[in-house]
Design a protein around this motif. Structure first.
Motif, PDB file in Angstrom:
ATOM      1  N   ASN A  85      14.426  -0.007   1.561  1.00  0.00           N
ATOM      2  CA  ASN A  85      15.577   0.763   1.109  1.00  0.00           C
ATOM      3  C   ASN A  85      15.116   1.789   0.071  1.00  0.00           C
ATOM      4  OD1 ASN A  85      18.514  -0.040  -0.908  1.00  0.00           O
ATOM      5  ND2 ASN A  85      18.209   1.589   0.555  1.00  0.00           N
ATOM      6  N   THR A  86      14.982   3.016   0.524  1.00  0.00           N
ATOM      7  CA  THR A  86      14.591   4.065  -0.414  1.00  0.00           C
ATOM      8  C   THR A  86      15.117   5.384   0.105  1.00  0.00           C
ATOM      9  OG1 THR A  86      12.748   4.872  -1.766  1.00  0.00           O
ATOM     10  CG2 THR A  86      12.337   4.686   0.578  1.00  0.00           C
ATOM     11  N   SER A  87      15.083   6.413  -0.728  1.00  0.00           N
ATOM     12  CA  SER A  87      15.573   7.690  -0.227  1.00  0.00           C
ATOM     13  C   SER A  87      14.387   8.600   0.068  1.00  0.00           C
ATOM     14  CB  SER A  87      16.574   8.318  -1.190  1.00  0.00           C
ATOM     15  OG  SER A  87      15.928   8.710  -2.361  1.00  0.00           O
ATOM     16  N   ILE A  88      14.605   9.518   0.956  1.00  0.00           N
ATOM     17  CA  ILE A  88      13.538  10.331   1.532  1.00  0.00           C
ATOM     18  C   ILE A  88      12.697  11.033   0.468  1.00  0.00           C
ATOM     19  CG2 ILE A  88      15.157  12.295   1.919  1.00  0.00           C
ATOM     20  CD1 ILE A  88      12.279  11.418   4.249  1.00  0.00           C
ATOM     21  N   GLU A  89      13.325  11.429  -0.615  1.00  0.00           N
ATOM     22  CA  GLU A  89      12.611  12.147  -1.674  1.00  0.00           C
ATOM     23  C   GLU A  89      11.498  11.294  -2.278  1.00  0.00           C
ATOM     24  OE1 GLU A  89      15.834  11.926  -1.352  1.00  0.00           O
ATOM     25  OE2 GLU A  89      16.811  13.860  -1.701  1.00  0.00           O
ATOM     26  N   PHE A  90      11.619   9.977  -2.141  1.00  0.00           N
ATOM     27  CA  PHE A  90      10.675   9.092  -2.808  1.00  0.00           C
ATOM     28  C   PHE A  90       9.617   8.490  -1.904  1.00  0.00           C
ATOM     29  CE2 PHE A  90      14.341   9.502  -5.454  1.00  0.00           C
ATOM     30  CZ  PHE A  90      13.740   9.917  -6.624  1.00  0.00           C
ATOM     31  N   VAL A  91       9.576   8.984  -0.686  1.00  0.00           N
ATOM     32  CA  VAL A  91       8.495   8.584   0.196  1.00  0.00           C
ATOM     33  C   VAL A  91       7.241   9.331  -0.264  1.00  0.00           C
ATOM     34  CG1 VAL A  91       7.646   8.790   2.559  1.00  0.00           C
ATOM     35  CG2 VAL A  91      10.010   8.079   2.144  1.00  0.00           C
TER      36      VAL A  91
ATOM     37  N   ASP B 193       0.804  -1.220   0.000  1.00  0.00           N
ATOM     38  CA  ASP B 193       0.000   0.000   0.000  1.00  0.00           C
ATOM     39  C   ASP B 193       0.832   1.262   0.000  1.00  0.00           C
ATOM     40  OD1 ASP B 193      -2.041  -1.700   0.066  1.00  0.00           O
ATOM     41  OD2 ASP B 193      -2.701  -1.274   2.102  1.00  0.00           O
ATOM     42  N   ILE B 194       2.047   1.168   0.459  1.00  0.00           N
ATOM     43  CA  ILE B 194       2.829   2.402   0.554  1.00  0.00           C
ATOM     44  C   ILE B 194       3.874   2.513  -0.547  1.00  0.00           C
ATOM     45  CG2 ILE B 194       2.486   2.610   3.035  1.00  0.00           C
ATOM     46  CD1 ILE B 194       5.499   1.742   3.262  1.00  0.00           C
ATOM     47  N   LEU B 195       4.021   1.458  -1.329  1.00  0.00           N
ATOM     48  CA  LEU B 195       5.050   1.516  -2.358  1.00  0.00           C
ATOM     49  C   LEU B 195       4.505   2.140  -3.643  1.00  0.00           C
ATOM     50  CD1 LEU B 195       6.875  -1.919  -2.018  1.00  0.00           C
ATOM     51  CD2 LEU B 195       7.527   0.293  -1.067  1.00  0.00           C
ATOM     52  N   ALA B 196       5.338   2.997  -4.218  1.00  0.00           N
ATOM     53  CA  ALA B 196       5.023   3.563  -5.521  1.00  0.00           C
ATOM     54  C   ALA B 196       6.338   3.605  -6.280  1.00  0.00           C
ATOM     55  CB  ALA B 196       4.454   4.964  -5.370  1.00  0.00           C
ATOM     56  N   CYS B 197       6.248   3.624  -7.574  1.00  0.00           N
ATOM     57  CA  CYS B 197       7.473   3.718  -8.363  1.00  0.00           C
ATOM     58  C   CYS B 197       8.125   5.084  -8.088  1.00  0.00           C
ATOM     59  CB  CYS B 197       7.161   3.568  -9.845  1.00  0.00           C
ATOM     60  SG  CYS B 197       8.591   3.853 -10.893  1.00  0.00           S
ATOM     61  N   PRO B 198       9.389   5.089  -7.649  1.00  0.00           N
ATOM     62  CA  PRO B 198      10.033   6.366  -7.326  1.00  0.00           C
ATOM     63  C   PRO B 198      10.139   7.294  -8.527  1.00  0.00           C
ATOM     64  CG  PRO B 198      11.443   4.520  -6.665  1.00  0.00           C
ATOM     65  CD  PRO B 198      10.284   3.949  -7.432  1.00  0.00           C
TER      66      PRO B 198
END
Lengths: 105, 231
Positions: free
Chosen positions: B123-129, A23-28
């Motif tokens: 594992n992700t960077s803050i800009e992509f939250v 639910d919280i994942l989206a393509c960056p």
């Protein structure tokens, strides 16, 4: 025999045990929320190794040691991504192997 | 028990803090758990990776436990898990550790397995939250963001992002009148208010070559951001 285990990201499908991470994942990159999960290796309930793919922008994001790696292109290690595709090529659809972004085989 | 007695940090505000007997037990349990979680093996300068002393972590978690117990929690910039793992053991099992550095998440995972705990990692960077997605799932964000000495303004990015999806944000920031006013303004633009829970001084061990001394002191505010209309 090679079995490709597909599951679609829908509410209630759990990638990881405690929370509905889907639910919280989206393509960056393109912000698409309808992502697809390809399970390469499972450990009990958890996806040990896998891929999260975005069919809008053709990007794939590896899951290594149960950790989804959702990073923008400039923070990715392309060499490692290529190796990942190569090592698991038998369990990854051709479309991704050939046309996946940011790097394909 | 009162602070600071034989502790690895100095409490500037509030002047004195007493723990109840039950809190004293919890304090020691958290501290000993955190002592079993390694600090950064190869700290990266750009990410300002440093660790807080174990007793300070115990102090912070006890002080903010009402916001932690049984909530869905994000540890933003979780590093090696010195907040994440004690939270999952003592306060809430539903905690996710988010960091832009895969190698530290992997380190966290090993520590987690050794301690027979389970937390979700991303594992992700803050800009992509994506705040709109996160809003429905998490109530509390706890974080010890980079101070912004390496990447100017990164502390603001962390704060704005977490305020956008959390009901409560618990955060550590370098103490200064100027930034206190800035945090207040930012909070207000998200319809939140900021409350300084404590001001603490502690020493960061020499981690990087550009640190001239073996240790240097930093003074930080522990700030709680919450909705204006709630307690």
């Amino acid at each position: 025999m090679i079995i490709i285990d597909y599951a679609f990201f829908t509410k209630g499908v759990r990638l990881i045990m405690k929370m509905d991470l889907m639910d919280i994942l989206a393509c960056p990159i393109c912000k698409n929320e309808e992502l697809k999960l390809i399970i390469i290796e499972k450990d009990k309930e958890e996806v040990e190794t896998g891929l999260i793919t975005c069919n809008k922008c053709s990007r794939y994001y590896p899951i290594k040691k149960t950790i989804p790696i959702m990073l923008p292109d400039d923070l990715r290690d392309m060499e490692e991504d290529r190796n990942f595709l190569f090592t698991n090529k038998e369990k990854i659809p051709d479309e991704i192997l050939k046309n996946g972004k940011p790097v394909s085989l | 028990m009162s602070f600071p007695k034989k502790s690895q940090f100095v409490l500037h505000y509030p002047k004195k803090m007493d723990l109840l007997r039950s809190e004293h037990v919890l304090f020691n349990e958290i501290k000993s758990l955190v002592n079993n979680i390694e600090t950064f093996k190869n700290p990266k300068i750009g990410l300002e990776q440093y660790s807080l002393p174990s007793d300070l972590i115990a102090f912070i978690l006890i002080l903010t436990r009402k916001d932690l117990i049984n909530n869905n929690i994000v540890d933003l910039g979780c590093g090696t898990g010195r907040f994440t793992l004690p939270i999952s053991k003592f306060f809430s099992e539903r905690v996710i550790g988010v960091d832009s550095d895969f190698s530290v998440l992997n380190q966290l995972r090993s520590a987690m397995n050794k301690l027979h705990l389970h937390v979700d990692l991303l594992n992700t960077s803050i800009e992509f939250v994506e705040p709109s997605n996160w809003k429905n799932l998490f109530q509390t964000t706890i974080m010890n963001p980079p101070f912004g000495t390496q990447r100017r303004g990164i502390d603001q990015v962390f704060l704005r992002k977490s305020l956008a999806y959390s009901e409560v944000v618990i955060s550590l920031h370098k103490t200064s009148t100027k930034s206190r006013n800035l945090w207040k303004r930012i909070a207000s633009s998200y319809n939140k208010r900021s409350t300084i829970l404590a001001t603490i001084e502690f020493s960061v061990l020499r981690t990087f070559k550009f640190h001239l001394h073996d240790q240097h002191n930093v003074k930080v505010d522990l700030i709680r951001f919450s909705n204006k209309d709630s307690s």
